[in-house]
Write a protein that holds these residues in place. Sequence first.
Motif, PDB file in Angstrom:
ATOM      1  N   VAL A  82      17.161  16.467   1.727  1.00 39.84           N
ATOM      2  CA  VAL A  82      16.046  15.873   2.442  1.00 39.84           C
ATOM      3  C   VAL A  82      15.977  14.395   2.046  1.00 39.84           C
ATOM      4  CG1 VAL A  82      13.533  15.791   2.710  1.00 39.84           C
ATOM      5  CG2 VAL A  82      14.708  17.999   2.621  1.00 39.84           C
ATOM      6  N   ARG A  83      15.966  13.512   3.044  1.00 42.12           N
ATOM      7  CA  ARG A  83      15.840  12.074   2.797  1.00 42.12           C
ATOM      8  C   ARG A  83      14.653  11.549   3.584  1.00 42.12           C
ATOM      9  NH1 ARG A  83      21.569  11.819   4.284  1.00 42.12           N
ATOM     10  NH2 ARG A  83      20.958  10.560   6.086  1.00 42.12           N
ATOM     11  N   VAL A  84      13.810  10.782   2.907  1.00 44.32           N
ATOM     12  CA  VAL A  84      12.658  10.183   3.584  1.00 44.32           C
ATOM     13  C   VAL A  84      12.609   8.702   3.223  1.00 44.32           C
ATOM     14  CG1 VAL A  84      10.237  10.432   4.169  1.00 44.32           C
ATOM     15  CG2 VAL A  84      11.461  12.374   3.190  1.00 44.32           C
ATOM     16  N   ASP A  85      12.586   7.850   4.238  1.00 44.23           N
ATOM     17  CA  ASP A  85      12.521   6.399   4.060  1.00 44.23           C
ATOM     18  C   ASP A  85      11.273   5.881   4.758  1.00 44.23           C
ATOM     19  OD1 ASP A  85      15.101   6.087   2.714  1.00 44.23           O
ATOM     20  OD2 ASP A  85      15.956   6.654   4.647  1.00 44.23           O
ATOM     21  N   TYR A  86      10.412   5.221   3.974  1.00 44.61           N
ATOM     22  CA  TYR A  86       9.146   4.699   4.494  1.00 44.61           C
ATOM     23  C   TYR A  86       9.148   3.172   4.490  1.00 44.61           C
ATOM     24  CZ  TYR A  86       7.430   9.326   2.854  1.00 44.61           C
ATOM     25  OH  TYR A  86       7.234  10.655   2.595  1.00 44.61           O
ATOM     26  N   VAL A  87       8.421   2.596   5.439  1.00 40.03           N
ATOM     27  CA  VAL A  87       8.087   1.174   5.401  1.00 40.03           C
ATOM     28  C   VAL A  87       6.573   1.070   5.483  1.00 40.03           C
ATOM     29  CG1 VAL A  87       8.290  -1.073   6.513  1.00 40.03           C
ATOM     30  CG2 VAL A  87      10.249   0.489   6.502  1.00 40.03           C
ATOM     31  N   PHE A  88       5.947   0.488   4.450  1.00 35.74           N
ATOM     32  CA  PHE A  88       4.500   0.324   4.406  1.00 35.74           C
ATOM     33  C   PHE A  88       4.150  -1.142   4.564  1.00 35.74           C
ATOM     34  CE2 PHE A  88       5.343   4.165   2.002  1.00 35.74           C
ATOM     35  CZ  PHE A  88       4.411   5.050   2.526  1.00 35.74           C
ATOM     36  N   THR A  89       3.031  -1.407   5.202  1.00 33.72           N
ATOM     37  CA  THR A  89       2.553  -2.775   5.368  1.00 33.72           C
ATOM     38  C   THR A  89       1.124  -2.882   4.861  1.00 33.72           C
ATOM     39  OG1 THR A  89       3.937  -3.093   7.334  1.00 33.72           O
ATOM     40  CG2 THR A  89       2.125  -4.641   6.998  1.00 33.72           C
ATOM     41  N   ASN A  90       0.922  -3.818   3.948  1.00 28.97           N
ATOM     42  CA  ASN A  90      -0.435  -4.133   3.487  1.00 28.97           C
ATOM     43  C   ASN A  90      -0.986  -5.192   4.430  1.00 28.97           C
ATOM     44  OD1 ASN A  90      -2.781  -4.909   2.241  1.00 28.97           O
ATOM     45  ND2 ASN A  90      -1.852  -5.334   0.239  1.00 28.97           N
ATOM     46  N   LYS A  91      -1.897  -4.794   5.282  1.00 28.37           N
ATOM     47  CA  LYS A  91      -2.413  -5.716   6.306  1.00 28.37           C
ATOM     48  C   LYS A  91      -3.571  -6.570   5.798  1.00 28.37           C
ATOM     49  CE  LYS A  91      -5.479  -2.165   8.223  1.00 28.37           C
ATOM     50  NZ  LYS A  91      -5.873  -1.424   9.427  1.00 28.37           N
TER      51      LYS A  91
ATOM     52  N   ASP B  14      -6.333  -0.341   3.822  1.00 25.44           N
ATOM     53  CA  ASP B  14      -5.590  -1.600   3.927  1.00 25.44           C
ATOM     54  C   ASP B  14      -4.101  -1.426   4.162  1.00 25.44           C
ATOM     55  OD1 ASP B  14      -7.882  -3.182   3.472  1.00 25.44           O
ATOM     56  OD2 ASP B  14      -7.717  -2.843   1.301  1.00 25.44           O
ATOM     57  N   VAL B  15      -3.550  -0.261   3.813  1.00 23.96           N
ATOM     58  CA  VAL B  15      -2.104  -0.052   3.899  1.00 23.96           C
ATOM     59  C   VAL B  15      -1.792   0.917   5.032  1.00 23.96           C
ATOM     60  CG1 VAL B  15      -0.042   0.716   2.690  1.00 23.96           C
ATOM     61  CG2 VAL B  15      -1.850  -0.486   1.433  1.00 23.96           C
TER      62      VAL B  15
ATOM     63  N   ALA C 216      -0.196  -8.297  -0.883  1.00 24.21           N
ATOM     64  CA  ALA C 216      -0.997  -8.726   0.270  1.00 24.21           C
ATOM     65  C   ALA C 216      -0.104  -9.238   1.401  1.00 24.21           C
ATOM     66  CB  ALA C 216      -1.974  -9.820  -0.158  1.00 24.21           C
ATOM     67  N   GLY C 217      -0.326  -8.706   2.605  1.00 23.84           N
ATOM     68  CA  GLY C 217       0.361  -9.179   3.804  1.00 23.84           C
ATOM     69  C   GLY C 217       1.845  -8.914   3.855  1.00 23.84           C
ATOM     70  N   LYS C 218       2.365  -8.042   2.983  1.00 25.33           N
ATOM     71  CA  LYS C 218       3.811  -7.810   2.940  1.00 25.33           C
ATOM     72  C   LYS C 218       4.138  -6.328   3.158  1.00 25.33           C
ATOM     73  CE  LYS C 218       4.936 -11.767   0.019  1.00 25.33           C
ATOM     74  NZ  LYS C 218       5.621 -12.233  -1.218  1.00 25.33           N
ATOM     75  N   THR C 219       5.447  -6.089   3.365  1.00 30.82           N
ATOM     76  CA  THR C 219       5.930  -4.723   3.541  1.00 30.82           C
ATOM     77  C   THR C 219       6.617  -4.240   2.268  1.00 30.82           C
ATOM     78  OG1 THR C 219       8.045  -5.457   4.456  1.00 30.82           O
ATOM     79  CG2 THR C 219       6.256  -5.023   6.013  1.00 30.82           C
ATOM     80  N   VAL C 220       6.580  -2.947   2.060  1.00 28.14           N
ATOM     81  CA  VAL C 220       7.225  -2.301   0.919  1.00 28.14           C
ATOM     82  C   VAL C 220       8.017  -1.110   1.443  1.00 28.14           C
ATOM     83  CG1 VAL C 220       6.843  -0.966  -1.186  1.00 28.14           C
ATOM     84  CG2 VAL C 220       5.496  -3.028  -0.758  1.00 28.14           C
ATOM     85  N   ARG C 221       9.233  -0.969   0.953  1.00 30.29           N
ATOM     86  CA  ARG C 221      10.078   0.151   1.360  1.00 30.29           C
ATOM     87  C   ARG C 221      10.166   1.168   0.220  1.00 30.29           C
ATOM     88  NH1 ARG C 221      13.088  -0.874   5.980  1.00 30.29           N
ATOM     89  NH2 ARG C 221      12.860  -3.026   6.760  1.00 30.29           N
TER      90      ARG C 221
ATOM     91  N   ASP D 227      -5.538  -9.261   2.842  1.00 27.15           N
ATOM     92  CA  ASP D 227      -5.184 -10.507   2.154  1.00 27.15           C
ATOM     93  C   ASP D 227      -5.284 -10.352   0.634  1.00 27.15           C
ATOM     94  OD1 ASP D 227      -7.882 -10.243   1.862  1.00 27.15           O
ATOM     95  OD2 ASP D 227      -8.418 -12.197   2.718  1.00 27.15           O
ATOM     96  N   LYS D 228      -5.256  -9.109   0.159  1.00 30.07           N
ATOM     97  CA  LYS D 228      -5.288  -8.861  -1.293  1.00 30.07           C
ATOM     98  C   LYS D 228      -4.293  -7.760  -1.656  1.00 30.07           C
ATOM     99  CE  LYS D 228      -9.124  -5.505  -0.985  1.00 30.07           C
ATOM    100  NZ  LYS D 228      -9.225  -5.519   0.480  1.00 30.07           N
ATOM    101  N   ASN D 229      -3.787  -7.828  -2.890  1.00 35.75           N
ATOM    102  CA  ASN D 229      -2.893  -6.779  -3.365  1.00 35.75           C
ATOM    103  C   ASN D 229      -3.648  -5.451  -3.468  1.00 35.75           C
ATOM    104  OD1 ASN D 229      -0.923  -8.718  -3.595  1.00 35.75           O
ATOM    105  ND2 ASN D 229      -1.076  -8.887  -5.828  1.00 35.75           N
ATOM    106  N   VAL D 230      -2.951  -4.383  -3.173  1.00 36.99           N
ATOM    107  CA  VAL D 230      -3.544  -3.042  -3.277  1.00 36.99           C
ATOM    108  C   VAL D 230      -2.750  -2.242  -4.295  1.00 36.99           C
ATOM    109  CG1 VAL D 230      -4.047  -0.881  -2.088  1.00 36.99           C
ATOM    110  CG2 VAL D 230      -4.405  -3.066  -0.908  1.00 36.99           C
ATOM    111  N   GLU D 231      -3.414  -1.856  -5.369  1.00 34.05           N
ATOM    112  CA  GLU D 231      -2.791  -0.986  -6.371  1.00 34.05           C
ATOM    113  C   GLU D 231      -3.253   0.443  -6.136  1.00 34.05           C
ATOM    114  OE1 GLU D 231      -3.803  -0.633 -10.780  1.00 34.05           O
ATOM    115  OE2 GLU D 231      -1.986  -1.875 -10.841  1.00 34.05           O
ATOM    116  N   THR D 232      -2.322   1.354  -6.076  1.00 32.02           N
ATOM    117  CA  THR D 232      -2.681   2.730  -5.755  1.00 32.02           C
ATOM    118  C   THR D 232      -1.739   3.701  -6.448  1.00 32.02           C
ATOM    119  OG1 THR D 232      -3.161   4.252  -3.930  1.00 32.02           O
ATOM    120  CG2 THR D 232      -1.240   2.842  -3.678  1.00 32.02           C
TER     121      THR D 232
END
Length: 342
Positions: free
Chosen positions: A55-64, A40-41, A197-202, A66-71
């Motif tokens: 070392v710097r790492v910047d991520y953008v994740f998207t939960n595509k 889903d992510v 759900a349906g949102k991005t996380v940085r 319609d439910k929250n994903v806990e991981t």
Amino acid sequence: MIRQVGLGAAISLVLFASALANDTMAELKAGGLVFVRTSDVIMSQEELFLSMDEVRVDYVFTNKSDKNVETVVAFPMPDVEGSMGLNLALDDRESDNFLGFTVTQDGQAIKPTLDQHVLVAGVDRTDELRAAKVPLLPYSEKTYAALAALPDATKKDWISKGLFLEDIIDAGKGPQADYTPLWTLRSTYWWKTTFPAGKTVRVSHRYKPSVGGTVEISFVQDGKPNQYYKEYAARYCMDDAFLKTGIKLRNDQERTNVIYSERWLSYILKTGANWSNGAIGKFKLAVDKGRPENYVSFCGDGVKKTGPTTFVMEKTDFWPDKDLDLLFLVRETPGQDPQPKP
């Protein structure tokens, strides 16, 4: 100097550390975050910055979905292996967080849990060390002192299990016992997080890399490539121009009294392929060689020089199937010992 080809295969750092002279420090290979696999992510974007200092790492994740994903999210620290004669590039040999790892999510600091295990020949000996109150870091001065204070029966038992070696040395004060830990310390920082759900996380994280190296340019001798050149060329994708630069710097050293030494930085990139489709939507790699008079070589495709010290590679739908290895030729400051320090 960069040869623009596909990401190159890694060669064991121990091969270089053991093959070269005694004035060598071996790097520890670290990477990015590891995620429990989910369909889903997706990783929409990753920006990776590599330098000898950070070392710097910047991520953008998207939960595509319609439910929250806990991981669970984890950062595997590089294994630290106790041994005789192998010099590891560690700035802090007394801290569990020897890379200075920090992480934030949507700008908020996260305090991860640290999970550690002591392994000898694949057998977990963590509980034995903890019960004896012996620190787990094999290169810690506190660890050496704790081993020396163990009861004789415990020392004999641990030596038979391969946990450490005991040598008798005489440093001018008579025969004394010296102890060398032989175990491997495996450390992982981890935490639970929720992708709405349906949102991005940085998610962003930072650490100071373990940068190995040696005091001279090791792949040339007497004005030509030596026995190490083929291994270097494969690992760092060195082109003819970089080889000629190495030869010139080595030849000019006595005449100009300008010393160049090597630095090695390795980054585990393959762990990025651990989400729904395995590809990063937008990937950007930036490499900083530190100073304009330094040189760098690494494997990449479509790399562009963007400043006096910076190089950038950008990809769409990037699949990280190889790790990254960087070779820096660093001009030393006059009067400064060029040998890498622990």
